[in-house]
Design a protein around this motif. Structure first.
Motif, PDB file in Angstrom:
ATOM      1  N   LYS A  61      49.815  97.991  43.631  1.00  0.00           N
ATOM      2  CA  LYS A  61      51.541  97.752  43.273  1.00  0.00           C
ATOM      3  C   LYS A  61      51.671  97.763  44.386  1.00  0.00           C
ATOM      4  O   LYS A  61      51.667  98.506  44.873  1.00  0.00           O
ATOM      5  CB  LYS A  61      51.276  98.687  42.646  1.00  0.00           C
ATOM      6  CG  LYS A  61      53.085  98.398  41.663  1.00  0.00           C
ATOM      7  CD  LYS A  61      53.651  99.653  40.564  1.00  0.00           C
ATOM      8  CE  LYS A  61      54.798  99.257  40.103  1.00  0.00           C
ATOM      9  NZ  LYS A  61      55.278 100.638  38.836  1.00  0.00           N
TER      10      LYS A  61
ATOM     11  N   ARG B 148      54.577  90.419  37.487  1.00  0.00           N
ATOM     12  CA  ARG B 148      54.991  91.674  37.080  1.00  0.00           C
ATOM     13  C   ARG B 148      54.410  92.939  36.779  1.00  0.00           C
ATOM     14  O   ARG B 148      54.616  94.068  36.696  1.00  0.00           O
ATOM     15  CB  ARG B 148      56.816  90.535  36.175  1.00  0.00           C
ATOM     16  CG  ARG B 148      57.649  89.579  36.673  1.00  0.00           C
ATOM     17  CD  ARG B 148      58.561  88.878  35.352  1.00  0.00           C
ATOM     18  NE  ARG B 148      57.015  88.380  35.196  1.00  0.00           N
ATOM     19  CZ  ARG B 148      57.436  87.813  33.294  1.00  0.00           C
ATOM     20  NH1 ARG B 148      57.988  88.503  33.306  1.00  0.00           N
ATOM     21  NH2 ARG B 148      56.236  86.725  33.153  1.00  0.00           N
ATOM     22  N   THR B 149      53.614  92.255  36.454  1.00  0.00           N
ATOM     23  CA  THR B 149      52.537  93.281  35.396  1.00  0.00           C
ATOM     24  C   THR B 149      50.857  93.446  35.849  1.00  0.00           C
ATOM     25  O   THR B 149      50.709  92.638  36.877  1.00  0.00           O
ATOM     26  CB  THR B 149      52.741  93.693  33.787  1.00  0.00           C
ATOM     27  OG1 THR B 149      51.587  92.064  33.655  1.00  0.00           O
ATOM     28  CG2 THR B 149      53.695  93.526  33.147  1.00  0.00           C
ATOM     29  N   ALA B 150      50.386  95.026  35.676  1.00  0.00           N
ATOM     30  CA  ALA B 150      49.482  94.584  36.262  1.00  0.00           C
ATOM     31  C   ALA B 150      48.158  93.652  35.421  1.00  0.00           C
ATOM     32  O   ALA B 150      47.054  92.919  36.260  1.00  0.00           O
ATOM     33  CB  ALA B 150      48.361  96.331  36.517  1.00  0.00           C
ATOM     34  N   GLU B 151      48.795  93.833  34.435  1.00  0.00           N
ATOM     35  CA  GLU B 151      48.104  92.878  32.864  1.00  0.00           C
ATOM     36  C   GLU B 151      47.838  91.228  33.671  1.00  0.00           C
ATOM     37  O   GLU B 151      46.651  90.926  33.982  1.00  0.00           O
ATOM     38  CB  GLU B 151      48.234  93.381  31.566  1.00  0.00           C
ATOM     39  CG  GLU B 151      48.194  94.879  31.154  1.00  0.00           C
ATOM     40  CD  GLU B 151      48.473  95.534  31.923  1.00  0.00           C
ATOM     41  OE1 GLU B 151      47.570  96.826  31.343  1.00  0.00           O
ATOM     42  OE2 GLU B 151      49.822  95.629  32.557  1.00  0.00           O
ATOM     43  N   GLU B 152      49.420  90.747  33.899  1.00  0.00           N
ATOM     44  CA  GLU B 152      49.173  89.604  34.502  1.00  0.00           C
ATOM     45  C   GLU B 152      47.669  89.613  35.377  1.00  0.00           C
ATOM     46  O   GLU B 152      47.245  88.134  36.039  1.00  0.00           O
ATOM     47  CB  GLU B 152      50.355  89.418  34.408  1.00  0.00           C
ATOM     48  CG  GLU B 152      51.413  89.032  33.421  1.00  0.00           C
ATOM     49  CD  GLU B 152      52.866  88.973  34.161  1.00  0.00           C
ATOM     50  OE1 GLU B 152      53.474  88.578  33.496  1.00  0.00           O
ATOM     51  OE2 GLU B 152      53.293  88.500  35.663  1.00  0.00           O
TER      52      GLU B 152
ATOM     53  N   TRP C 182      53.105  93.291  41.677  1.00  0.00           N
ATOM     54  CA  TRP C 182      51.591  93.623  41.834  1.00  0.00           C
ATOM     55  C   TRP C 182      50.739  92.690  42.170  1.00  0.00           C
ATOM     56  O   TRP C 182      51.651  91.359  42.391  1.00  0.00           O
ATOM     57  CB  TRP C 182      51.272  93.889  40.307  1.00  0.00           C
ATOM     58  CG  TRP C 182      51.702  95.575  39.638  1.00  0.00           C
ATOM     59  CD1 TRP C 182      52.696  95.129  39.063  1.00  0.00           C
ATOM     60  CD2 TRP C 182      50.674  96.082  39.512  1.00  0.00           C
ATOM     61  NE1 TRP C 182      52.849  96.440  37.828  1.00  0.00           N
ATOM     62  CE2 TRP C 182      51.566  97.159  38.859  1.00  0.00           C
ATOM     63  CE3 TRP C 182      49.181  96.325  40.532  1.00  0.00           C
ATOM     64  CZ2 TRP C 182      50.794  98.523  37.906  1.00  0.00           C
ATOM     65  CZ3 TRP C 182      49.381  97.977  39.066  1.00  0.00           C
ATOM     66  CH2 TRP C 182      50.028  99.223  38.825  1.00  0.00           C
TER      67      TRP C 182
END
Length: 130
Positions: free
Chosen positions: A97, A118-122, A103
């Protein structure tokens, strides 16, 4: 123990050869060592004790003193700093991050340029696609 060097993470590293290293690290107030996926089973009270143990096990060819662990080839794991990492095809991928809150993905210590998530999952999903 003069060949040990402290790195920026507070770990101690002993370089035997270019791709052959021992590392001593702290976890929950105890010190452990790792070499070639072999670990000190029970933590020691000081880094000096862990370094001496690793030298005895590795440099004196007594690897039976260390516990062999096979790395999990897939699956993301949390890091100490709030990111994630996984091992694939002999390499390492890390999701971190940035200060901006976005991220990014690092593959084998190289940032994937122009890719912000936008997210760690992406970011992890993108890494899984590589």
């Amino acid at each position: 123990m003069s060949d040990w060097r402290e790195n920026s993470n507070g770990n101690f590293v002993y370089v035997i050869d270019t791709d052959d290293v021992m590392t001593v690290f702290e976890r929950a107030g105890l010190w452990f060592g790792v070499y070639d996926n072999r670990f000190i089973e029970e933590g020691l009270s000081t880094p000096e004790k862990a370094m001496a143990f690793m030298e005895m096990a590795v440099l004196n060819e007594q690897l039976h003193l260390l516990i062999k662990r096979t790395p999990i080839p897939t699956g993301w794991r949390s890091t100490k700093t709030g990111g994630f990492h996984c091992h694939r095809n002999g390499g390492t991928m890390t999701v971190k991050k940035a200060r901006t809150g976005m991220w990014y993905l690092v593959v084998n210590q190289s940032i994937v340029q122009g890719q912000w998530f936008r997210t760690a999952e992406e970011a992890k999903w993108q890494g899984d696609q590589l």
